[in-house]
Design an enzyme around this catalytic site. Structure first.
Site, PDB file in Angstrom:
ATOM      1  N   ARG A  57       0.865  -1.186   0.000  1.00 15.79           N
ATOM      2  CA  ARG A  57       0.000   0.000   0.000  1.00 15.79           C
ATOM      3  C   ARG A  57       0.902   1.238   0.000  1.00 15.79           C
ATOM      4  NH1 ARG A  57       2.438   2.015   3.709  1.00 15.79           N
ATOM      5  NH2 ARG A  57       0.899   3.668   3.660  1.00 15.79           N
ATOM      6  N   GLY A  58       0.245   2.410  -0.122  1.00 16.03           N
ATOM      7  CA  GLY A  58       1.006   3.638  -0.324  1.00 16.03           C
ATOM      8  C   GLY A  58       1.054   3.913  -1.817  1.00 16.03           C
ATOM      9  N   ARG A  90      -7.393  -0.431  -6.760  1.00 15.47           N
ATOM     10  CA  ARG A  90      -7.765   0.633  -5.797  1.00 15.47           C
ATOM     11  C   ARG A  90      -8.041   1.897  -6.618  1.00 15.47           C
ATOM     12  NH1 ARG A  90      -4.180   1.227  -0.527  1.00 15.47           N
ATOM     13  NH2 ARG A  90      -6.137   2.113   0.235  1.00 15.47           N
ATOM     14  N   ASP A 232      -2.219  10.921  -2.183  1.00 16.98           N
ATOM     15  CA  ASP A 232      -2.618   9.854  -3.111  1.00 16.98           C
ATOM     16  C   ASP A 232      -3.012  10.397  -4.476  1.00 16.98           C
ATOM     17  OD1 ASP A 232      -3.111   8.662  -0.261  1.00 16.98           O
ATOM     18  OD2 ASP A 232      -2.859   7.005  -1.671  1.00 16.98           O
ATOM     19  N   ASN A 242      -5.620  12.409   0.552  1.00 16.36           N
ATOM     20  CA  ASN A 242      -4.653  11.611   1.317  1.00 16.36           C
ATOM     21  C   ASN A 242      -5.425  10.850   2.392  1.00 16.36           C
ATOM     22  OD1 ASN A 242      -1.895  10.805   1.858  1.00 16.36           O
ATOM     23  ND2 ASN A 242      -2.038  12.001   3.738  1.00 16.36           N
TER      24      ASN A 242
HETATM   25  O1  MRU Z   1      -4.490   3.188   2.266  1.00 17.31           O
HETATM   26  P1  MRU Z   1      -3.018   3.436   2.106  1.00 17.31           P
HETATM   27  O2  MRU Z   1      -2.203   2.908   3.249  1.00 17.31           O
HETATM   28  O3  MRU Z   1      -2.501   2.985   0.766  1.00 17.31           O
HETATM   29  O4  MRU Z   1      -2.883   5.018   2.138  1.00 17.31           O
HETATM   30  C1  MRU Z   1      -1.615   5.599   2.030  1.00 17.31           C
HETATM   31  C2  MRU Z   1      -1.627   7.078   2.157  1.00 17.31           C
HETATM   32  O5  MRU Z   1      -2.652   7.709   2.282  1.00 17.31           O
HETATM   33  C3  MRU Z   1      -0.301   7.777   2.011  1.00 17.31           C
HETATM   34  O6  MRU Z   1      -0.282   8.949   2.763  1.00 17.31           O
HETATM   35  C4  MRU Z   1      -0.067   8.130   0.531  1.00 17.31           C
HETATM   36  O7  MRU Z   1      -0.301   7.009  -0.282  1.00 17.31           O
HETATM   37  C5  MRU Z   1       1.289   8.625   0.292  1.00 17.31           C
HETATM   38  S1  MRU Z   1       2.505   7.337   0.480  1.00 17.31           S
HETATM   39  C6  MRU Z   1       4.009   7.975   0.048  1.00 17.31           C
END
Ligand code: MRU
Length: 344
Positions: A57-58, A90, A232, A242
């Site tokens: 994730r991220g 996603r 994101d 985000n």
């Molecule tokens: O649901 P996730 O864990 O994928 O969400 C991640 C985030 O919201 C992060 O802040 C974003 O992806 C930036 S990661 C460098």
């Protein structure tokens, strides 16, 4: 804290992905910090499943994983369907679609398997380089003895390495500017508690965990001067999607006169999306809110709403840092100047 400044590559030991030649190994982030298990994804379908289930994730990391997924898709002979499944894994992080568009363009231009793999490797290498550049730009904005609050996990685990917001924090600590690091636990999935604190521990950076609901009190205490987060998807007017809770942190920071920094590679900018209102926000299973750590906390029959991202309006953002530089108070005009008009 680091003993001495400043080798940006040092204190960056964690990687979320390993290309094995015939498969992509994914560090299963659902199991951290208690277990370190690598999931073997030998086809594009298992890469899509790992992204959907948050094993990886991220925003940047899911783009990189999808790029390697495209390599596996091309080898599997079901390219079109596999690419569609990867794309749908996603909805919010635009890095996923951006990386798949790059892989698609490669195939469309007649690239062979070796070139396709080289493109996935390039996406990964460019992300790492962007993170180091953003670390330098962002850390240079911080004064001595700064306290920072971050949210979710934006570190090596969420990227090719080093991190975006957490990369700025790494560089700020290495350069001796950051004296205090706080991380919100990030309910419901606990990326802050489980992943950010673990990742910082691996690299010897001291950090203090807070409940998300302690953020306003922390800001009032005077311990933090900056809130530093990732993104994101960043719309053409500078609005930022985000992790859920980011918007509340931006509002609270503004009330307390603290500065709010968003750190993300240009691949997270989506000039084809006019404003934050047009960004699709992923809704996940209510069970994630009704439970904590796999144990049910709410009574049977309870309902829950679980949007996993929110949109922070551009007006609440003091600084946007990308590998192209620093934008103060981003808006439609400065975004267009920095990133160009949408081609879509
Ligand atoms: O649901 P996730 O864990 O994928 O969400 C991640 C985030 O919201 C992060 O802040 C974003 O992806 C930036 S990661 C460098």
């Amino acid at each position: 804290m680091f003993a001495e400044p400043h080798d940006p590559g040092a204190h960056d030991s964690v990687r979320p992905l390993r290309w094995r030649g015939d498969a992509l190994d994914v560090l299963d982030q659902r199991l951290l910090p208690h277990e370190t298990v690598w999931l073997r994804c030998a086809d594009a379908e298992s890469v899509s499943a790992a992204i959907r289930a948050l094993a990886v994730r991220g925003a940047p990391a899911i783009g990189i994983a999808a790029a390697y997924g495209a390599v596996l898709a091309a080898r599997g002979g079901n390219f079109i369907e596999a690419m569609a499944r990867l794309r749908a894994a996603r909805p919010t992080a635009v890095n996923l679609m951006w990386a798949l568009d790059r892989m698609h363009a490669c195939v469309a231009s007649g690239a062979d398997a070796a070139h396709l793999l080289a493109e996935a490797r390039a996406i990964e290498a460019e992300d790492l380089a962007a993170n180091h550049a953003m670390g330098r730009f962002g850390a240079a904005l911080l004064e001595q003895d700064t306290g920072v609050l971050t949210h979710c996990n934006t570190g090596a685990l969420a990227t090719a390495g080093f991190g975006t917001a957490l990369g700025v924090i790494r560089a700020g600590v290495a350069g001796g500017r950051i004296a205090r690091v706080y991380a919100g636990e990030t309910r419901p999935w606990l990326q802050g508690a489980r992943l950010t604190i673990w990742e910082l521990q691996q690299d010897g950076i001291a950090a203090t965990l807070i409940a998300d609901s302690a953020a306003a009190a922390l800001m009032h205490s005077g311990a933090v001067q900056w809130v530093i987060v990732g993104a994101d998807r960043i719309a053409a007017n500078g609005d930022v999607a985000n992790k859920i809770g980011t918007y509340a942190l931006a509002l609270t920071a503004r009330h307390h006169g603290l500065r709010f920094m968003v750190v993300a590679p240009a691949a997270t900018v989506d000039m084809a999306t006019r404003s934050g209102d047009a960004i699709e926000i992923e809704l996940r299973d209510a069970e994630e809110v009704l439970s904590c750590g796999g144990k049910r906390t709410a009574p049977a029959g309870a309902a829950a709403w679980n949007p996993v991202f929110d949109v922070t309006p551009a007006a609440l953002i003091d600084v946007l840092v990308t590998e192209r530089g620093v934008l103060y108070k981003p808006d439609g005009e400065s975004m267009r100047r920095q990133f160009g008009a949408a081609h879509a």
